[in-house]
Structures are given as C-alpha cells and as structure tokens.
Design an enzyme around this catalytic site. Structure first.
Site, short mmCIF file in Angstrom:
data_model
loop_
_atom_site.label_atom_id
_atom_site.label_comp_id
_atom_site.label_asym_id
_atom_site.label_seq_id
_atom_site.Cartn_x
_atom_site.Cartn_y
_atom_site.Cartn_z
N HIS A 89 34.03 65.73 41.44
CA HIS A 89 34.47 64.33 41.42
C HIS A 89 35.05 63.96 42.76
O HIS A 89 35.57 64.81 43.50
CB HIS A 89 35.51 64.10 40.32
CG HIS A 89 36.65 65.04 40.36
ND1 HIS A 89 36.56 66.33 39.86
CD2 HIS A 89 37.91 64.93 40.86
CE1 HIS A 89 37.71 66.95 40.05
NE2 HIS A 89 38.55 66.12 40.67
N HIS A 141 37.86 61.32 44.54
CA HIS A 141 39.03 60.48 44.33
C HIS A 141 38.97 59.31 45.32
O HIS A 141 38.74 59.52 46.52
CB HIS A 141 40.33 61.23 44.66
CG HIS A 141 40.59 62.44 43.82
ND1 HIS A 141 41.53 62.46 42.81
CD2 HIS A 141 40.06 63.69 43.85
CE1 HIS A 141 41.57 63.69 42.28
NE2 HIS A 141 40.68 64.44 42.90
P1 AMP Z 1 41.22 67.64 40.98
O1 AMP Z 1 42.55 68.31 41.05
O2 AMP Z 1 40.66 67.20 42.28
O3 AMP Z 1 40.27 68.48 40.16
O4 AMP Z 1 41.45 66.28 40.23
C1 AMP Z 1 41.49 66.12 38.85
C2 AMP Z 1 42.07 64.77 38.61
O5 AMP Z 1 41.83 64.44 37.26
C3 AMP Z 1 43.57 64.68 38.84
O6 AMP Z 1 43.84 63.68 39.81
C4 AMP Z 1 44.12 64.31 37.46
O7 AMP Z 1 45.18 63.41 37.56
C5 AMP Z 1 42.92 63.70 36.80
N1 AMP Z 1 42.88 63.78 35.34
C6 AMP Z 1 43.19 64.83 34.57
N2 AMP Z 1 42.96 64.54 33.27
C7 AMP Z 1 42.47 63.28 33.24
C8 AMP Z 1 42.03 62.41 32.20
N3 AMP Z 1 42.05 62.77 30.91
N4 AMP Z 1 41.60 61.17 32.54
C9 AMP Z 1 41.60 60.78 33.84
N5 AMP Z 1 41.98 61.55 34.86
C10 AMP Z 1 42.41 62.79 34.57
#
Ligand code: AMP
Length: 145
Positions: free
Chosen positions: A107, A109
């Site tokens: 993903h 950001h």
């Molecule tokens: P990463 O650490 O780059 O893998 O980012 C994962 C992101 O997913 C983090 O910024 C979290 O805040 C976000 N996240 C975790 N659970 C959820 C969820 N259920 N819905 C939306 N975002 C989420």
C-alpha cells in the site's frame, strides 16, 4: 515479517477488500481501492491498495498492477490536494517489518502536510472518529477527476 515469504490472505487489508471488515472508502475501481487510514498521521491520510495483486511489498508487485496502483495514487493525491489544500504531500510506502511495514499487503500512504502542523509518527497516531473520516472521504471523492 521479512521481505520474502507467503502472502497472508487474512491480513487486514485483504479482509477489507473482501468486505469482511469495514473501511471508509474514498473510491475504487476493478483494480484499486483508496480508503482512509483509521490512525491518520495527519488530517486526510489516505491509503491506496491493489485489488488484483497479492504482492506484500514493492518488490513483489507485477509491473502492470504497479502501473495502475501508482496512477491511482496520483489521482487520489490530486483530489486530496484540491479538497484539503495542503501545503505539501508526503507519500510513504514501507517494505518489510524492519522497513516499518505493519500490514503486509502492498500500500501507498498519501499524507497531507502543513508547515505549521506536525505530522504524527508512523504507528503512533490515535484512532480517528469515523464520522470525521467519512466527511473527509466525501470531500476528497468530490474532487476526483
Ligand atoms: P504500514 O505500517 O505501512 O504497513 O501501514 C499500515 C497502515 O494501516 C497504518 O498507517 C495503519 O494506521 C493503517 N491501518 C491499520 N488498520 C487499519 C484499518 N482497519 N483501516 C484503515 N487503516 C488501517
């Protein structure tokens, strides 16, 4: 979780894509989904994922899926800029646990930035109010080209 290994079909974004847990959607098509990060590092923090690829990280994604994903990131970022008028945008993308990744479905950001507002740390932001996220998603979606 290293850079190599099997895709976990029960990761949280896979569950979101299957509709098993809710998300605050900004937009989607057959290839991608853009949705609000529930722990936003700044107001308007959006995540963009591929719906077709099971890549865990940037190293694994198929070039065609990556092309669609990055085009979706740009489309979403443009809408974020129009809707929220940030002074800057930080794009972040983490690979592997040691690289800061916590959800192992690739993903990007999109994080709006303002010079006078400190961005919260990755993994250190509180959960956002669902209604506020819905309102932000609607404002961003209204500006999609
Ligand atoms: P990463 O650490 O780059 O893998 O980012 C994962 C992101 O997913 C983090 O910024 C979290 O805040 C976000 N996240 C975790 N659970 C959820 C969820 N259920 N819905 C939306 N975002 C989420």
């Amino acid at each position: 979780m290293s850079l190599h290994g099997a895709y976990d079909p029960d990761n949280i974004f896979a569950k979101i894509l299957r509709g098993e847990i809710p998300s605050v959607k900004v937009w989607e098509d057959d290839d991608v989904l853009a949705f609000m990060d529930v722990f936003p590092q700044s107001e308007g923090h959006v995540l963009v994922v591929s719906k077709t690829s099971q890549a865990r990280n940037l190293l694994e994604i198929e070039p065609e899926a990556l092309t669609k994903l990055t085009a979706a990131v740009q489309r979403t970022a443009r809408a974020v800029e129009k809707a929220l008028k940030p002074e800057g945008l930080s794009l972040m993308q983490f690979n592997g646990e040691a690289g800061g990744q916590t959800v192992f479905h690739l993903h990007f950001h999109i994080i709006p930035r303002w010079a006078d507002r400190q961005m919260k740390g990755h993994g250190h932001a509180p959960m956002a109010d669902a209604e506020q996220l819905q309102a932000l998603a609607a404002r961003i979606a209204a500006e999609l080209d």
